[in-house]
Scaffold this motif. Sequence first.
Motif, PDB file in Angstrom:
ATOM      1  N   THR A   1       1.119  -0.953   0.332  1.00  0.00           N
ATOM      2  CA  THR A   1       0.069   0.090  -0.186  1.00  0.00           C
ATOM      3  C   THR A   1       1.103   1.013   0.309  1.00  0.00           C
ATOM      4  O   THR A   1       2.151   0.807   0.811  1.00  0.00           O
ATOM      5  CB  THR A   1      -1.363  -0.375   0.996  1.00  0.00           C
ATOM      6  N   MET A   2       0.137   2.180  -0.563  1.00  0.00           N
ATOM      7  CA  MET A   2       1.132   3.270  -0.610  1.00  0.00           C
ATOM      8  C   MET A   2       1.029   4.931   0.501  1.00  0.00           C
ATOM      9  O   MET A   2       1.246   5.845   0.326  1.00  0.00           O
ATOM     10  CB  MET A   2       0.531   4.277  -2.198  1.00  0.00           C
ATOM     11  N   THR A   3      -0.690   4.178   0.629  1.00  0.00           N
ATOM     12  CA  THR A   3      -0.796   5.564   1.687  1.00  0.00           C
ATOM     13  C   THR A   3      -1.053   4.744   3.375  1.00  0.00           C
ATOM     14  O   THR A   3      -1.625   4.144   3.045  1.00  0.00           O
ATOM     15  CB  THR A   3      -2.396   6.125   1.449  1.00  0.00           C
ATOM     16  N   PRO A   4      -1.262   5.534   4.498  1.00  0.00           N
ATOM     17  CA  PRO A   4      -2.102   4.864   5.442  1.00  0.00           C
ATOM     18  C   PRO A   4      -3.172   4.614   5.582  1.00  0.00           C
ATOM     19  O   PRO A   4      -3.302   3.740   6.760  1.00  0.00           O
ATOM     20  CB  PRO A   4      -1.657   6.589   6.506  1.00  0.00           C
ATOM     21  N   MET A   5      -4.291   5.202   4.788  1.00  0.00           N
ATOM     22  CA  MET A   5      -5.188   4.574   5.024  1.00  0.00           C
ATOM     23  C   MET A   5      -5.342   3.388   4.373  1.00  0.00           C
ATOM     24  O   MET A   5      -5.786   2.064   4.897  1.00  0.00           O
ATOM     25  CB  MET A   5      -6.442   5.769   4.427  1.00  0.00           C
ATOM     26  N   GLY A   6      -4.902   3.205   3.179  1.00  0.00           N
ATOM     27  CA  GLY A   6      -4.896   1.737   2.609  1.00  0.00           C
ATOM     28  C   GLY A   6      -4.369   1.103   3.588  1.00  0.00           C
ATOM     29  O   GLY A   6      -4.205  -0.494   4.246  1.00  0.00           O
ATOM     30  N   GLY A   7      -2.522   1.226   4.468  1.00  0.00           N
ATOM     31  CA  GLY A   7      -1.922   0.401   5.598  1.00  0.00           C
ATOM     32  C   GLY A   7      -3.253  -0.046   6.046  1.00  0.00           C
ATOM     33  O   GLY A   7      -3.280  -1.250   6.775  1.00  0.00           O
ATOM     34  N   ARG A   8      -3.821   0.803   6.776  1.00  0.00           N
ATOM     35  CA  ARG A   8      -5.189   0.452   7.771  1.00  0.00           C
ATOM     36  C   ARG A   8      -5.994  -0.469   7.387  1.00  0.00           C
ATOM     37  O   ARG A   8      -6.544  -1.100   8.312  1.00  0.00           O
ATOM     38  CB  ARG A   8      -5.204   1.997   8.517  1.00  0.00           C
ATOM     39  N   TYR A   9      -6.597  -0.507   6.085  1.00  0.00           N
ATOM     40  CA  TYR A   9      -6.977  -0.896   5.531  1.00  0.00           C
ATOM     41  C   TYR A   9      -7.560  -2.687   5.521  1.00  0.00           C
ATOM     42  O   TYR A   9      -8.374  -3.474   6.085  1.00  0.00           O
ATOM     43  CB  TYR A   9      -7.790  -0.676   4.813  1.00  0.00           C
TER      44      TYR A   9
ATOM     45  N   LEU B   1      -1.965   3.942 -11.133  1.00  0.00           N
ATOM     46  CA  LEU B   1      -2.838   4.241  -9.728  1.00  0.00           C
ATOM     47  C   LEU B   1      -1.616   4.385  -8.677  1.00  0.00           C
ATOM     48  O   LEU B   1      -1.333   5.371  -7.414  1.00  0.00           O
ATOM     49  CB  LEU B   1      -3.495   3.096  -9.304  1.00  0.00           C
ATOM     50  N   ALA B   2      -0.717   3.301  -8.542  1.00  0.00           N
ATOM     51  CA  ALA B   2      -0.176   3.659  -7.465  1.00  0.00           C
ATOM     52  C   ALA B   2       0.845   4.741  -7.300  1.00  0.00           C
ATOM     53  O   ALA B   2       1.515   5.416  -6.595  1.00  0.00           O
ATOM     54  CB  ALA B   2       1.177   2.509  -6.929  1.00  0.00           C
ATOM     55  N   ALA B   3       1.863   5.022  -8.694  1.00  0.00           N
ATOM     56  CA  ALA B   3       2.232   6.284  -8.386  1.00  0.00           C
ATOM     57  C   ALA B   3       1.748   7.688  -7.335  1.00  0.00           C
ATOM     58  O   ALA B   3       2.074   8.515  -6.985  1.00  0.00           O
ATOM     59  CB  ALA B   3       2.694   7.084  -9.902  1.00  0.00           C
ATOM     60  N   LEU B   4       0.007   7.794  -7.442  1.00  0.00           N
ATOM     61  CA  LEU B   4      -0.598   8.723  -7.950  1.00  0.00           C
ATOM     62  C   LEU B   4      -1.284   8.866  -6.241  1.00  0.00           C
ATOM     63  O   LEU B   4      -1.131   9.973  -5.797  1.00  0.00           O
ATOM     64  CB  LEU B   4      -2.073   8.779  -8.210  1.00  0.00           C
TER      65      LEU B   4
ATOM     66  N   GLN C   1      -2.377  19.228  -1.524  1.00  0.00           N
ATOM     67  CA  GLN C   1      -1.211  18.285  -1.875  1.00  0.00           C
ATOM     68  C   GLN C   1      -2.236  16.903  -2.837  1.00  0.00           C
ATOM     69  O   GLN C   1      -2.098  16.725  -3.525  1.00  0.00           O
ATOM     70  CB  GLN C   1       0.473  17.447  -1.600  1.00  0.00           C
ATOM     71  N   SER C   2      -2.659  16.587  -0.723  1.00  0.00           N
ATOM     72  CA  SER C   2      -3.546  15.307  -1.567  1.00  0.00           C
ATOM     73  C   SER C   2      -4.679  14.926  -1.907  1.00  0.00           C
ATOM     74  O   SER C   2      -4.781  14.438  -3.600  1.00  0.00           O
ATOM     75  CB  SER C   2      -4.519  14.343   0.145  1.00  0.00           C
ATOM     76  N   LEU C   3      -5.807  16.844  -2.372  1.00  0.00           N
ATOM     77  CA  LEU C   3      -6.922  16.906  -2.861  1.00  0.00           C
ATOM     78  C   LEU C   3      -6.330  17.126  -4.400  1.00  0.00           C
ATOM     79  O   LEU C   3      -7.003  16.604  -5.325  1.00  0.00           O
ATOM     80  CB  LEU C   3      -7.971  17.921  -2.323  1.00  0.00           C
ATOM     81  N   ALA C   4      -5.081  17.229  -4.509  1.00  0.00           N
ATOM     82  CA  ALA C   4      -4.480  17.559  -6.052  1.00  0.00           C
ATOM     83  C   ALA C   4      -4.866  16.920  -7.245  1.00  0.00           C
ATOM     84  O   ALA C   4      -4.499  16.224  -8.208  1.00  0.00           O
ATOM     85  CB  ALA C   4      -3.318  18.301  -6.485  1.00  0.00           C
ATOM     86  N   VAL C   5      -5.083  14.856  -6.470  1.00  0.00           N
ATOM     87  CA  VAL C   5      -4.269  14.067  -7.155  1.00  0.00           C
ATOM     88  C   VAL C   5      -5.714  13.426  -7.715  1.00  0.00           C
ATOM     89  O   VAL C   5      -6.118  12.628  -8.431  1.00  0.00           O
ATOM     90  CB  VAL C   5      -4.047  12.818  -6.309  1.00  0.00           C
ATOM     91  N   LEU C   6      -6.779  13.709  -6.668  1.00  0.00           N
ATOM     92  CA  LEU C   6      -8.383  12.876  -6.966  1.00  0.00           C
ATOM     93  C   LEU C   6      -7.715  13.245  -8.221  1.00  0.00           C
ATOM     94  O   LEU C   6      -8.873  12.697  -8.772  1.00  0.00           O
ATOM     95  CB  LEU C   6      -8.976  13.775  -5.569  1.00  0.00           C
ATOM     96  N   PRO C   7      -8.909  14.403  -9.354  1.00  0.00           N
ATOM     97  CA  PRO C   7      -9.481  14.434 -10.048  1.00  0.00           C
ATOM     98  C   PRO C   7      -9.047  13.953 -11.443  1.00  0.00           C
ATOM     99  O   PRO C   7      -8.829  13.012 -12.649  1.00  0.00           O
ATOM    100  CB  PRO C   7      -9.093  15.455 -10.909  1.00  0.00           C
ATOM    101  N   ARG C   8      -6.568  13.790 -11.186  1.00  0.00           N
ATOM    102  CA  ARG C   8      -6.643  12.400 -11.983  1.00  0.00           C
ATOM    103  C   ARG C   8      -6.531  11.164 -12.295  1.00  0.00           C
ATOM    104  O   ARG C   8      -6.140  10.830 -12.907  1.00  0.00           O
ATOM    105  CB  ARG C   8      -4.310  12.861 -11.701  1.00  0.00           C
ATOM    106  N   MET C   9      -6.795  11.113 -11.102  1.00  0.00           N
ATOM    107  CA  MET C   9      -7.170   9.599 -10.514  1.00  0.00           C
ATOM    108  C   MET C   9      -8.396   8.743 -10.446  1.00  0.00           C
ATOM    109  O   MET C   9      -8.413   8.216 -11.633  1.00  0.00           O
ATOM    110  CB  MET C   9      -7.024   9.224  -8.757  1.00  0.00           C
ATOM    111  N   ALA C  10      -9.911   9.838 -10.911  1.00  0.00           N
ATOM    112  CA  ALA C  10     -10.498   9.722 -10.724  1.00  0.00           C
ATOM    113  C   ALA C  10     -10.431   9.182 -13.176  1.00  0.00           C
ATOM    114  O   ALA C  10     -11.197   8.082 -13.569  1.00  0.00           O
ATOM    115  CB  ALA C  10     -11.210  10.748 -11.093  1.00  0.00           C
ATOM    116  N   GLY C  11      -9.901  10.812 -13.523  1.00  0.00           N
ATOM    117  CA  GLY C  11      -9.150  10.411 -14.871  1.00  0.00           C
ATOM    118  C   GLY C  11      -9.080   8.178 -15.139  1.00  0.00           C
ATOM    119  O   GLY C  11      -9.220   7.843 -16.373  1.00  0.00           O
ATOM    120  N   LEU C  12      -8.001   8.744 -14.809  1.00  0.00           N
ATOM    121  CA  LEU C  12      -6.791   7.392 -14.547  1.00  0.00           C
ATOM    122  C   LEU C  12      -8.240   5.867 -14.968  1.00  0.00           C
ATOM    123  O   LEU C  12      -8.016   5.086 -15.311  1.00  0.00           O
ATOM    124  CB  LEU C  12      -6.079   6.903 -13.929  1.00  0.00           C
TER     125      LEU C  12
END
Length: 881
Positions: free
Chosen positions: A301-309, A344-347, A376-387
């Motif tokens: 996992t790349m994020t703390p939320m993903g690691g806790r999940y 996805l991992a890079a984002l 910085q985190s919110l900047a990722v959301l539109p690109r992730m949705a597009g991907l």
Amino acid sequence: MSKAVVGRITPMFEQYLRIKGENPDSLLFFRMGDFYELFFEDAEIAARELQIALTCRNPNQETPVPMCGVPHHAVENYLGQLLEKGYRVAICDQVEDPRQAKGLVKREVTRVLTPGTLVEDASLSAKTHNYLAALLFDSGKGLGALAWIDVSTGEWSGFEAKSEPALWQWLVKIGAREVLLPGGVKPPHQFADLKGLITPVPELFFDHRAGRDRLLSAQGVAGLDALDLHDKPFLTRACGALLAYLVQTQRQEMRHLGQFRPLNMGRYMILDELTERNLEIFRTLDGRNGRGVLRTVIDRTMTPMGGRYLEHRLRHPWREAVPIERTQAAVAFLVVRHETREALAALLRDVHDLERLSTRISMGRASPRDLAALRQSLAVLPRMAGLLRAAVDETGDAPEAVVKILDGWDDLSDLHAVLTAALVDSPPLAITDGGLFRTGFRPELDELLELAEHGESRMQELLESERRSLNLPRLKLGFNRVFGYYFELSRTAGQESPAHFIRRQTLANAERFVTDALKELEDKILHAAERRRDLEHRLFLELRQEMAQARPRFMDAAARLARLDYWQALAETAVRHEWTRPELHKDLRLRIRAGRHPVVEAVQGQANFIPNDLFMDEGARLLLITGPNMAGKSTVLRQAAIIAILAQIGSYVPAAEAQIGLVDRIFSRVGASDNLALGQSTFMVEMMETARILRQATRKSLVILDEIGRGTGTYDGMALARAVVEELARRAGGGIRTLFATHYHELTSLEGHIEGLRNLNIAVKEYKGDIVFLRRLVPGPSDKSYGIEVAKLAGVPQNVVQRAKELLTDLERCRDGVQRPAHSRQETLPGLVPATDAERAPQIASHPVLAALQALKPDSLTPMQALQRIYEWKDSLENDT
């Protein structure tokens, strides 16, 4: 601590002693200017634990006061060290502006930090929950409850139980950092090692009516039925205790908490704390984490939320097929889309901990850099949705889980725009440092910034303006501490000064004046830095409050990102290790072809690991596995359980092919351990764990047992092992799926006599007096234990090995009733002299034990009754001899 200790007490110490008296069980961090200071015993403790200098206040007095301190901007690191060592810390801040204070600055405790109430990243493990728990049990009513909360994320849950040990076992499982108990209550003796986690609280904290009111207020609901707590009074009381404690320590209402959801045991596979430990899911058997545990192998996992999940899923695998298959489909979607998975991992790498950031924002503890991390985190959301949308459109038939993630996706672009317009690229650590906001964010702030940075040039501009408009080229600008800024004219020119000039001072050869514009500009310049800090502080609080109102949106985004991170991590693991997608079934089959133990393989390397096949179904529910030590029996047992767990968290599994009949619970009794401090031997611990398995396992469970009965005498152990095998084969209307590893080869004769029992062994090859471990699981029983050969491999001296072989030959002859050779070194082996047939027959025919055995009805006995009967017979036989 008394006033006499300080000698002549000052107002500051009067204030300190009063606040310390209100917090006697906490180290008091007392804010004084840019430092947090500690005094008296607190200072001595902190200096020792933090390895900082211990000084003293009032050193010239007869009784100087011990003192130490830490800078306020670096306090979090020091707090983390103290909390890790089990201390409580009370933070005493200045709650009024020192510039406006009349006399002593007002101070008060703004929060009390304890191990279970932390929200700061510096004191928390990013990918692990930090639970505060509350436990109570009424032995008279035979009912109790356990509730737990992660304050840093707002997640909480709990359950009621009729067994007090069940509550404590679950407490160990979740790994709570702090446990609230009613005052005077102590943990059961078998959980005495948890004593250091206990925080006693008043009985009033567990009051039902008060707890209900706290819950309704914190959750914003009208009744307990909305929380599924209307029929759970003990759980309501435990939740109320958590809320009372949080209000006491955090000094604010807990408005950031998520919806309370009681734990639904029926939805998840149950893995008790012993199984988690024995399978080394989170820690190795010696307590270490990292290399050698399952979580480390699969955690990409790349994020703390993903690691806790991921942590949550490993503790609570699904029991139902539907959520498992949805997750499998999402993982498969990313397995075959290498570029999408990598992108996805890079984002996700650029996403910070949205859950904990949002909590600190809601609790008013977020720093400027926290808001920058949020931006910085919110900047990722539109690109992730597009991907993801591009991948879904390309597929045409995307998995339901992926489509659901995109359904209602919130880019949070409005909040990102606000943060981008407001904050500079690299804001300072503290609000008071200034320089937080961009030029153009607020006109009034821009003016103050301009004045603070370019005040002198503004003064020169005013001077030039007055020179031009009044035609006074010799007009000068001056400054002194008495009058401040002034205009100066020669004595002659000053006799006819302009009307708006106000005379301030007459000198021998000059006149000095001020104007309203000059005084106004001077006031702005002299107070610009101070007013700028005040304005920035107010604007930051407004910005933080605006972000706090959006917590539900942040938490929704965090939940979606956690699942995406979880899927990509499982997909990446599957691709790297060449795992396969398992098939799920509702029947009892467990078919694994070329299965591997993921942790052992990760340590040894895939090329050095020997895969094994394992097949269980209605006709082979209990597999009896024999073979020497070090051959790999425990590995086979563990890998079967781990593959079942991985399958039921939606992961691919380390096998060429796998068919998994859904498991409701896994029991693991592997390895030897004791608890000598509680008077529990290895054998006692083994029997306690075995008893729990026999009482709680169901037809859908999976049981792995290793070397039952080896902690006692040979015949006792063998009898117990057989009794356990028979019970497992009988239970649940046809037997419980069991992998049973043993050294008692006598048990292999049960195949054909017990329905559903099959013999397997770990293959070994003898070559020139040595043995080679083939690590291959094959049908049939092992022919012998090879214990002496293993001892030889371990480096036992040759003379000891040779003597052991001679004794083994004697023992085997005695067992078989064969006459010993005359040249034997020892004429007899005590207790193993074979009797003649004439001697043996009358004893067996007439002995009361045989009569009792013939009259026994095994199906009417519980395992413990059978054990007691065995002990009685053994005593009877020993008394006869």
